[in-house]
Enzyme design. Structure first.
Site, short mmCIF file in Angstrom:
data_model
loop_
_atom_site.label_atom_id
_atom_site.label_comp_id
_atom_site.label_asym_id
_atom_site.label_seq_id
_atom_site.Cartn_x
_atom_site.Cartn_y
_atom_site.Cartn_z
N LEU A 15 -3.62 3.92 2.52
CA LEU A 15 -4.83 3.34 2.68
C LEU A 15 -5.88 3.90 1.84
O LEU A 15 -5.79 4.94 1.53
CB LEU A 15 -5.27 3.61 4.15
N ASP A 16 -6.79 3.31 1.47
CA ASP A 16 -7.81 3.79 0.51
C ASP A 16 -8.43 5.05 1.46
O ASP A 16 -8.78 4.91 2.65
CB ASP A 16 -9.04 2.78 0.57
N LYS A 17 -8.91 5.83 0.57
CA LYS A 17 -9.58 7.09 1.11
C LYS A 17 -10.89 6.62 2.19
O LYS A 17 -10.93 7.17 3.05
CB LYS A 17 -10.24 8.23 0.27
N ARG B 37 -11.38 -5.61 -0.41
CA ARG B 37 -12.59 -5.09 -1.08
C ARG B 37 -12.95 -5.95 -2.03
O ARG B 37 -14.25 -6.39 -2.28
CB ARG B 37 -12.78 -3.57 -1.68
#
Length: 309
Positions: A131-133, A237
Site C-alpha cells: 500500500l502507498d505510505k 490516484r
C-alpha cells in the site's frame, strides 16, 4: 566471498529480496548493481534479480561494503499494528496512513521491519502486497512461504477483490463506472517515482482498469467505492485525477491549493483520503473465501462529518 545455502525460510524468494535482507545496511541500488554485473551467482551461474530461489540453492555473494556506522539507518522500533485477522498462515493488519509498508527510498523502516522486531520468534514474515505510505487500510502479511506464494498467485491472477474508499473533489458522474486507461511509470528529474495516464498503444505503458461506484455525495466532494482489477503503482490516484476528480489530500496528484486549505481548516485534515477498506480472497490453506473489512479511520469519519451534503 560469502556462500549461503537457501533454507525453507528463503525458498521461493526472489534473488533481489533475498540479498536485500541478507545484506542489511547495503543500499538497494548497490544490491541491484552487483546482480546486474553478474558477480552474484546461484549454483555457479549468473542470475537475474527476479530469479526464484529453490531449497538447497547455493548463492555466492561477492564482498560488499556495508554503510559506515555513523550512516546507519534509524534503529527499527518494535511495533504491532491493529490486527483484522490472524492465524498460523497469515496476518491482516489495518495500516495507518503515513507509515510505509517497508524501508527504502529514503524511509528507514516500515510495517514489515517493525513487525519483525516486535515478533523475534517469527521464522517468516513477508508482505503479500503493498500500500502507498499515504494510504491506510488492509495489508496482508504471510507467515509461511506457502501462504505467500498462494496469495501472490491469487493477486497475479486477479482472483482477489480489493475495494478502497476514496473521497474525491467535485461531483463524480454516476455514469462513469469503468476507467480503462494505460499507465506509465517514470522517474522525475529529482529521481522521484511518478505515474501518468497515457494514450493506448504507448510502448512502455501497462493496461490499468479501475471500477468506480458512488457511495455518497457531498456539496463539494464525492465518496467513492473503488475496486481495482489491476494493481499498478498509484493506479487509483492517477486514474481519479486523470478524470478531473483528484483524491482529497493527495500530495502527489491532487489539488495542492485545496489540500493546503483542508490542512488549515477547522477539521485540520492533513492526510490523503484513500483507505483500503475491503479485501476478499481464498485462504491459502483451507480454500475458504475470506472477506475482511477495516472501518474508515477516525480522522476520515470526523472529516466527513464536517461536510455539507
Amino acid at each position: 566471498m560469502l556462500r549461503v545455502t537457501v533454507d525453507e525460510g528463503a525458498e521461493g524468494q526472489r534473488l533481489d529480496n533475498f540479498l536485500i535482507r541478507l545484506l542489511k545496511g547495503v543500499p538497494k541500488t548497490h544490491v541491484y548493481r552487483v546482480i546486474r554485473s553478474g558477480e552474484v551467482r546461484v549454483n555457479k551461474g549468473r542470475a537475474a534479480a527476479d530469479t526464484r530461489l529453490a531449497l538447497g540453492d547455493e548463492v555466492r555473494v561477492p564482498p560488499v561494503r556495508v554503510a559506515e556506522r555513523g550512516a546507519e539507518s534509524t534503529p527499527v522500533p518494535a511495533r504491532e499494528f491493529p490486527p483484522v485477522y490472524e492465524d498460523e498462515h497469515l496476518l491482516a493488519v489495518d495500516k495507518p496512513a503515513g507509515v510505509a509498508v517497508h524501508g527504502g527510498s529514503g524511509v528507514s523502516f516500515g510495517v514489515i521491519e517493525q513487525l519483525r522486531r516486535a515478533r523475534p520468534q517469527a521464522k517468516f514474515l513477508e508482505l503479500v502486497h503493498r500500500l502507498d505510505k499515504e494510504t491506510s487500510g488492509l495489508l496482508l502479511i504471510a507467515k509461511k512461504r506457502s501462504a505467500l506464494t498462494a496469495l501472490q498467485d491469487q493477486l497475479r491472477e486477479r482472483e482477489t477483490g480489493k475495494t478502497y474508499a476514496a473521497l474525491v473533489v467535485g461531483a463524480w458522474p454516476a455514469s462513469r463506472k469503468v476507467i480503462d486507461v494505460p499507465l506509465h511509470k517514470f522517474l522525475t528529474d529529482e529521481g522521484e517515482r511518478r505515474v501518468r495516464a497515457v494514450e493506448p498503444g504507448h510502448e512502455q505503458a501497462k493496461r490499468s482498469i479501475t471500477l468506480v461506484k458512488v457511495a455518497r455525495r457531498y456539496a463539494e466532494f464525492t465518496l467513492l467505492d473503488v475496486t481495482i482489477k489491476t494493481g499498478r503503482t498509484h493506479q487509483i490516484r492517477v486514474h481519479l485525477a486523470h478524470e478531473g476528480h483528484p483524491i482529497a489530500g493527495d500530495a502527489k496528484y491532487g489539488d495542492f491549493a485545496l489540500n493546503r486549505q483542508l490542512a488549515r481548516g477547522a477539521s485540520k485534515f492533513e492526510r490523503m483520503f484513500l483507505h483500503a477498506r475491503r479485501l476478499r480472497f481464498r485462504h491459502p490453506a483451507s480454500g475458504e473465501i475470506l472477506e475482511l473489512e477495516a472501518p474508515l479511520p477516525a480522522e476520515c469519519e470526523a472529516f466527513l462529518a464536517t461536510l455539507v451534503t
